[in-house]
Design a protein around this motif. Structure first.
Motif, PDB file in Angstrom:
ATOM      1  N   SER A  81      -5.070   2.129  -0.139  1.00 35.38           N
ATOM      2  CA  SER A  81      -3.881   2.682   0.524  1.00 35.38           C
ATOM      3  C   SER A  81      -4.221   3.971   1.272  1.00 35.38           C
ATOM      4  O   SER A  81      -3.480   4.390   2.145  1.00 35.38           O
ATOM      5  CB  SER A  81      -2.774   2.944  -0.503  1.00 35.38           C
ATOM      6  OG  SER A  81      -3.182   3.968  -1.402  1.00 35.38           O
ATOM      7  N   TYR A 106       0.814  -1.222   0.000  1.00 33.66           N
ATOM      8  CA  TYR A 106       0.000   0.000   0.000  1.00 33.66           C
ATOM      9  C   TYR A 106       0.842   1.263   0.000  1.00 33.66           C
ATOM     10  O   TYR A 106       0.351   2.338  -0.311  1.00 33.66           O
ATOM     11  CB  TYR A 106      -0.910   0.015   1.236  1.00 33.66           C
ATOM     12  CG  TYR A 106      -2.057  -0.962   1.137  1.00 33.66           C
ATOM     13  CD1 TYR A 106      -3.029  -0.831   0.150  1.00 33.66           C
ATOM     14  CD2 TYR A 106      -2.171  -2.006   2.031  1.00 33.66           C
ATOM     15  CE1 TYR A 106      -4.068  -1.739   0.083  1.00 33.66           C
ATOM     16  CE2 TYR A 106      -3.209  -2.900   1.972  1.00 33.66           C
ATOM     17  CZ  TYR A 106      -4.161  -2.764   0.984  1.00 33.66           C
ATOM     18  OH  TYR A 106      -5.196  -3.649   0.896  1.00 33.66           O
ATOM     19  N   LEU A 107       2.081   1.147   0.393  1.00 31.65           N
ATOM     20  CA  LEU A 107       2.909   2.349   0.489  1.00 31.65           C
ATOM     21  C   LEU A 107       3.533   2.723  -0.852  1.00 31.65           C
ATOM     22  O   LEU A 107       4.058   3.814  -0.999  1.00 31.65           O
ATOM     23  CB  LEU A 107       4.019   2.144   1.528  1.00 31.65           C
ATOM     24  CG  LEU A 107       3.537   1.846   2.948  1.00 31.65           C
ATOM     25  CD1 LEU A 107       4.718   1.599   3.864  1.00 31.65           C
ATOM     26  CD2 LEU A 107       2.706   3.016   3.470  1.00 31.65           C
ATOM     27  N   GLU A 112      -3.271   2.096  -5.049  1.00 25.87           N
ATOM     28  CA  GLU A 112      -4.575   1.484  -4.790  1.00 25.87           C
ATOM     29  C   GLU A 112      -5.404   2.388  -3.887  1.00 25.87           C
ATOM     30  O   GLU A 112      -4.870   3.080  -3.024  1.00 25.87           O
ATOM     31  CB  GLU A 112      -4.393   0.146  -4.081  1.00 25.87           C
ATOM     32  CG  GLU A 112      -3.866  -0.938  -4.949  1.00 25.87           C
ATOM     33  CD  GLU A 112      -3.720  -2.223  -4.156  1.00 25.87           C
ATOM     34  OE1 GLU A 112      -4.695  -2.599  -3.471  1.00 25.87           O
ATOM     35  OE2 GLU A 112      -2.641  -2.822  -4.212  1.00 25.87           O
ATOM     36  N   ARG A 141      -5.207   2.341   4.569  1.00 24.72           N
ATOM     37  CA  ARG A 141      -4.348   1.261   5.083  1.00 24.72           C
ATOM     38  C   ARG A 141      -2.864   1.611   4.943  1.00 24.72           C
ATOM     39  O   ARG A 141      -2.016   0.843   5.386  1.00 24.72           O
ATOM     40  CB  ARG A 141      -4.614  -0.050   4.358  1.00 24.72           C
ATOM     41  CG  ARG A 141      -6.004  -0.557   4.629  1.00 24.72           C
ATOM     42  CD  ARG A 141      -6.295  -1.881   3.966  1.00 24.72           C
ATOM     43  NE  ARG A 141      -7.722  -2.199   4.061  1.00 24.72           N
ATOM     44  CZ  ARG A 141      -8.323  -3.106   3.323  1.00 24.72           C
ATOM     45  NH1 ARG A 141      -7.637  -3.791   2.409  1.00 24.72           N
ATOM     46  NH2 ARG A 141      -9.614  -3.342   3.468  1.00 24.72           N
ATOM     47  N   GLY A 142      -2.598   2.730   4.297  1.00 27.74           N
ATOM     48  CA  GLY A 142      -1.209   3.142   4.129  1.00 27.74           C
ATOM     49  C   GLY A 142      -0.953   4.524   4.661  1.00 27.74           C
ATOM     50  O   GLY A 142      -0.209   4.711   5.619  1.00 27.74           O
TER      51      GLY A 142
END
Lengths: 558, 448
Positions: free
Chosen positions: B34, B26-27, B31, B37-38
């Motif tokens: 991300s 995700y980093l 997406e 979640r990132g």
């Protein structure tokens, strides 16, 4: 023999501790391998061989606990400021009560009176006649003495019964006087009567003698007698013709004598006691060894409330080793004197006769692990004869002589190779030992006593056949499990000694144990440097710390 | 009823034992997921994105075991426990993590990106001290164990499952050099097991085998002990207002130069307050030493030996009996703190270095990651690199991204080793994302 299923339970419980571990481990292994995505069904597992250590016993035993295990001691006492201990065995050697020494049986005396022919003629002619007589009555004293002189008796109870039976029916009046018997007011007893007191020619009188005093006269050969004096006046009964001869008979009885005290001189009364014994139980199970005490004392403690001195002699004093049967006499030639209670109202005379190294061979007497000491005594009152007046003997209703014995064994000496043997019944099941490879017993002692201890266990089957030993080398090969503390020059422990003893029991040993029905426990005790005859002291602050643990070596198939 | 079964199945699926390491994918890609979640400062290149279960969604699952590998445990056909124990650390963890996007919608207007969505999340950590396994295997009398104060603290199970409803935005500024963003999460807890305190020590004296055990324990649960008591709609979203919590994400990116981007984010900072069937099983600090029976108990009364041992066992059991207390409690959300630097080696190639600190029920884990990304075309890119989880365990993440039309598909794994060397792997993870995107920015032709 003692039953000891305790050890069985102890071991079983200990080994059972492995099973929960196995369950937990299997759960963990299964979980972890599952998570590690392996195929457990196809895998083999190495044997699970955990070693479980379990503490079984931890006790800190003081000197009382320890001695209690080698002896059913009556009492353990501290006998000096430093805390030196001594074993004491106490008991009553013999007792002498008043009834054993002096008794007054009931007395019954009969007497009569007669008139002369002149007196009969006078009576028949209407004249009066007089009659006087004196009758001595001896006190019948039951005492083992050839010479007894009673000076006075204070009666607590008793009855005087007087019966006069007229043989000739004349009128009789007068009195009977007992000058040696005084009532509670101090007046002599006078029994007066008149003719009308007779019923059908019979006169009965009785007196309760409680509080009365007797003052017998002692004029050998009539010992301790009281006199009954009769002064009678006779007058004519016209219905009767008097004749010369007996005109009355009478009886006087003194019954149920009960006295508060008796003063006098009771002579040299001899008493022989039965044989008595004191059992010294220390090292009751000792079968061999040398036991030396630097000091030992037997105290004979007497309490005498008789008002007379007593001399006590020793008919027999000996000890018998109950294991060997060897009898050792105590060489004691002298007797000891017991003073009498000084006055009727004073405290009993208490004295202590000490038997020690100064007057006997008591060191030798107690050296060979004594078990039972036998005593037989004899006693004699007034060993020096009659006391010098105004001193007299006396006895009171509660007078008694007690001789108590106290064997005092100061724990100050040395012991060499004291062998103690005991047998325990046991039954050990190893059903739960299937997954146990071996056991390692570990005994950890911190000994603050000045004594080494060695031990061996001999395992016997049901037919008493020897099947194994705890330590190798046979029954007589004992292993040190307690090492003496270090003592100073006075024999007092100044530092404890630690000792670890381990013993591994393998599968064969376990199987032998399973067949074991008896265990012979053999132990040997030696005080610190006993081979050099160094004396040690047992003090009241000694302790023995005992720790027993077991390592269980498991072998479990997963 | 079918809907109920579907949600329960979804819940159970999300509760499967899974978990772990940092999902670095995700980093370094774009997406939509991300953004929560990132880094909430991230913005998509499309005006609208959409996840909606079951057709399109983002799905992450990861698992790890910090203890030993299969090859550590099994040599040949034999399970070698000694080798297992040698491979264990003071604390060992089984880590599971699962995230499923049930719905997400993003809108971009100018410099601002809005997002709203709903995830279902499951985290689990089972921790066991290496010395506990060593104790069980070797026994307390083993020379390696006796005389050691065994620290078995940390033993415990943690589990949490919840619906995560979120809303957030990000905005660029300073000529798009700086982007900042935040998400607000409203959490609806479903079930939890939370080991708040777990301290156990065990010591065997080498001289006399005296046993000393001490410990403190606090286990909190929000579970139905009887499944028949579970309400039919228990696992439905918005089904109840119990077990609620809030958490926040914060993030920023800064384009330090044309080549270098710096990123920082703090995710999931908050807690859930549990009230449903909330219980605590507490053992206040206790310590007990057992060093054997008194000689009198054995010598004088044979019957008392068994009784005494049972009394000792009962006493110990009583001492370690948990005190059940009812009452609400809070569990911390499993926060993450991430620092990252992305350097463009050219128009197609990027390298990225990341440090992250992750919380798992009050247990912290650190990881460092180096990733390389090559954009072969606007339609396809590949990421790969190395991750040192907890600075110790090597992982090889790899991921692929496809962008055909309005669809974006990403698949990857956090540890490609697990695909062909499971016997040596400690971690595995899978990443799948299928989203719909509309109004994409036209990407410049990629020339290397």
């Amino acid at each position: 023999m003692r039953e000891s299923p305790a050890f069985k339970s102890l071991f079983l419980k200990s080994t059972l501790k492995i099973k929960p571990m196995k369950k937990i481990l299997l759960v963990c292994i299964s979980l972890l391998l599952f998570l590690a995505s392996c195929e457990p069904d196809e895998l083999e597992y190495e044997d699970y061989r955990p070693i479980v250590a379990v503490p079984l016993i931890h006790s800190i035993l003081d000197v009382y606990d320890v001695l209690e295990r080698v002896d059913s001691l009556n009492e353990l006492i501290v006998i000096d400021d430093d805390g030196l201990l001594a074993l004491t065995y106490q008991g009553k050697l013999f007792s002498l009560e008043l009834d054993d020494v002096l008794n007054f049986p009931n007395i019954s005396e009969s007497f009569n009176g007669s008139i002369t022919a002149g007196q009969a003629t006078s009576l028949n002619s209407g004249l009066n006649a007089t009659f006087s007589a004196s009758y001595p009555i001896e006190l019948n004293i039951d005492v083992e003495s050839s010479t007894v002189r009673i000076d006075s008796i204070l009666l607590e109870g008793g009855d005087l019964q007087l019966n006069i039976n007229l043989i000739q029916d004349e009128f009789v009046a007068g009195s009977l006087t007992i000058p040696g018997l005084f009532d509670a007011q101090g007046d002599p007893v006078i029994i007066a009567f008149v003719p009308s007191d007779f019923v059908n020619g019979v006169l009965n009188r009785s007196i309760n003698l409680a509080g009365y005093r007797l003052f017998p006269t002692y004029t050998p050969p009539n010992d301790n007698a009281i006199n009954l004096n009769a002064e009678l006046s006779l007058s004519d009964n016209t219905d009767n013709t008097a004749s010369a001869g007996q005109f009355f008979n009478a009886s006087l009885s003194l019954n149920n004598f009960n006295f508060s005290y008796v003063f006098g001189y009771f002579g040299q009364i001899a008493v022989n006691t039965d044989q008595d014994s004191v059992t010294i139980r220390i090292f009751e199970n000792a079968i061999d060894g040398y036991f030396h005490l630097e000091e030992a004392t037997i105290n004979l403690l007497t309490t005498n409330s008789f008002g007379l001195p007593v001399s006590v002699g020793f008919t027999n004093i000996s000890s018998i080793n109950l294991n060997t049967g060897v009898i050792t006499p105590l060489n004691l030639s002298e007797s000891f004197e017991i003073g009498g209670q000084e006055t009727i109202n004073s405290s009993p005379s208490i004295s202590n006769f000490v038997i020690d190294n100064n007057n006997s061979n008591i060191g030798d007497f107690l050296e060979p692990t004594p078990k039972t000491v036998f005593f037989q005594l004899n006693a004699t009152s007034n060993p020096d004869g009659e006391p010098i007046p105004p001193n007299t003997n006396f006895v009171a209703s509660g007078s008694r002589l007690d001789v108590d014995i106290e064997v005092l064994l100061p724990l100050f000496g040395y012991a060499q190779d004291i062998i103690i043997r005991d047998t325990l019944d046991t039954e050990i099941s190893f059903d739960d030992f299937d997954e146990v490879d071996s056991l390692e017993l570990k005994l950890f002692t911190i000994n603050g006593f000045p004594a080494d201890a060695e031990i061996q266990l001999t395992f016997l089957d049901e037919f008493d056949n020897v099947i194994d030993f705890l330590f190798e080398g046979g029954q007589n090969n004992l292993t040190l499990f307690m090492e003496s503390g270090i003592t100073n020059d006075q024999g007092i422990v100044i530092s404890s000694t630690e000792l670890i003893t381990t013993r591994t029991l393998d599968a064969v040993g376990a199987e032998n144990l399973e067949q074991t029905r008896k265990i012979i426990v053999t132990s040997r005790l030696n005080t610190f440097e006993s081979d050099l005859q160094n004396v040690v002291r047992f003090m009241d602050d000694y302790t023995l710390e005992v720790k027993l643990g077991v390592k269980i070596f498991g072998n479990i198939e997963l | 009823m079918r809907v109920t079964v579907l949600f329960i199945a979804l819940f159970l699926l999300s509760s499967a034992w899974t978990f772990g390491q940092l999902n670095t994918i995700y980093l370094s890609n774009n997406e939509a997921a991300s953004q929560w979640r990132g880094n909430p400062a991230f913005q998509g290149k499309e005006k609208v994105f959409l996840y909606i279960l079951p057709a399109v969604s983002s799905f992450d699952i990861s698992a790890g075991h910090t203890g030993f590998t299969y090859n550590d445990a099994v040599q040949g056909k034999t399970v070698n426990f000694s080798s297992v124990i040698d491979g264990l650390k003071k604390k060992n963890h089984l880590l599971f993590e699962n995230r499923i996007s049930m719905f997400a919608l993003g809108l971009k207007a100018g410099k601002t990106q809005f997002r709203i969505g709903m995830d279902v999340a499951t985290d689990m950590r089972f921790s066991y001290p290496g010395e506990l396994i060593e104790l069980l295997w070797k026994g307390n009398g083993h020379p390696d164990v006796i005389g050691r104060n065994l620290d078995m603290s940390g033993l415990g199970l943690n589990f949490i499952s919840y619906y995560d409803y979120f809303i957030g935005l990000s905005r660029t500024m300073m000529d798009d050099k700086l982007a900042v963003g935040a998400n607000l999460h409203y959490m609806q807890g479903l079930e939890t097991i939370y080991t708040k305190t777990s301290e156990f020590y065990f010591y065997t004296d080498p001289n006399d085998y005296a046993l000393t055990a001490s410990g403190a324990f606090d286990l909190k649960t929000s579970l139905y002990s009887d499944t028949t008591d579970i309400p039919d709609d228990r696992y439905f979203p918005f089904s109840n207002s119990d077990n609620t919590g809030m958490s926040f994400d914060f993030g920023a990116t800064y384009k330090f130069s044309d080549r270098l981007d710096l990123q920082a984010s703090a995710l999931n900072i908050g807690s859930i307050n549990w009230t449903t069937q909330a219980k605590s099983f507490v053992l206040d600090g206790v310590s007990i030493t057992y060093d054997g029976l008194e000689l009198d108990d054995i010598y004088d009364q044979s019957d008392s030996v068994e009784t005494s041992l049972e009394n000792v066992a009962d006493s110990i059991a009583d001492l370690f009996e948990l005190d059940e207390r009812a009452g609400s409690f809070k569990t911390p959300s499993n926060a993450r703190y991430i620092l990252s630097a992305d350097y463009a080696l050219g128009a197609k190639n990027h390298v990225q270095f990341t440090y992250a600190h992750m919380r798992s029920f009050n247990q912290g884990f650190n990881t460092v990651v180096g990733m390389f990304r090559r954009d072969f075309s606007p339609l396809f890119s590949v990421q790969g690199g190395l991750q040192f989880f907890n600075f110790r365990h090597l992982l090889v993440p790899i991921a692929f991204q496809f962008n055909p039309g309005p669809v974006q598909l990403a698949v990857g794994t956090g540890n490609v080793v697990s695909a062909f060397g499971y016997k040596n792997m400690k971690f595995l993870s899978g990443h799948f994302s299928l989203s719909l995107r509309f109004g994409k920015q036209r990407s410049p032709r990629v020339d290397d």
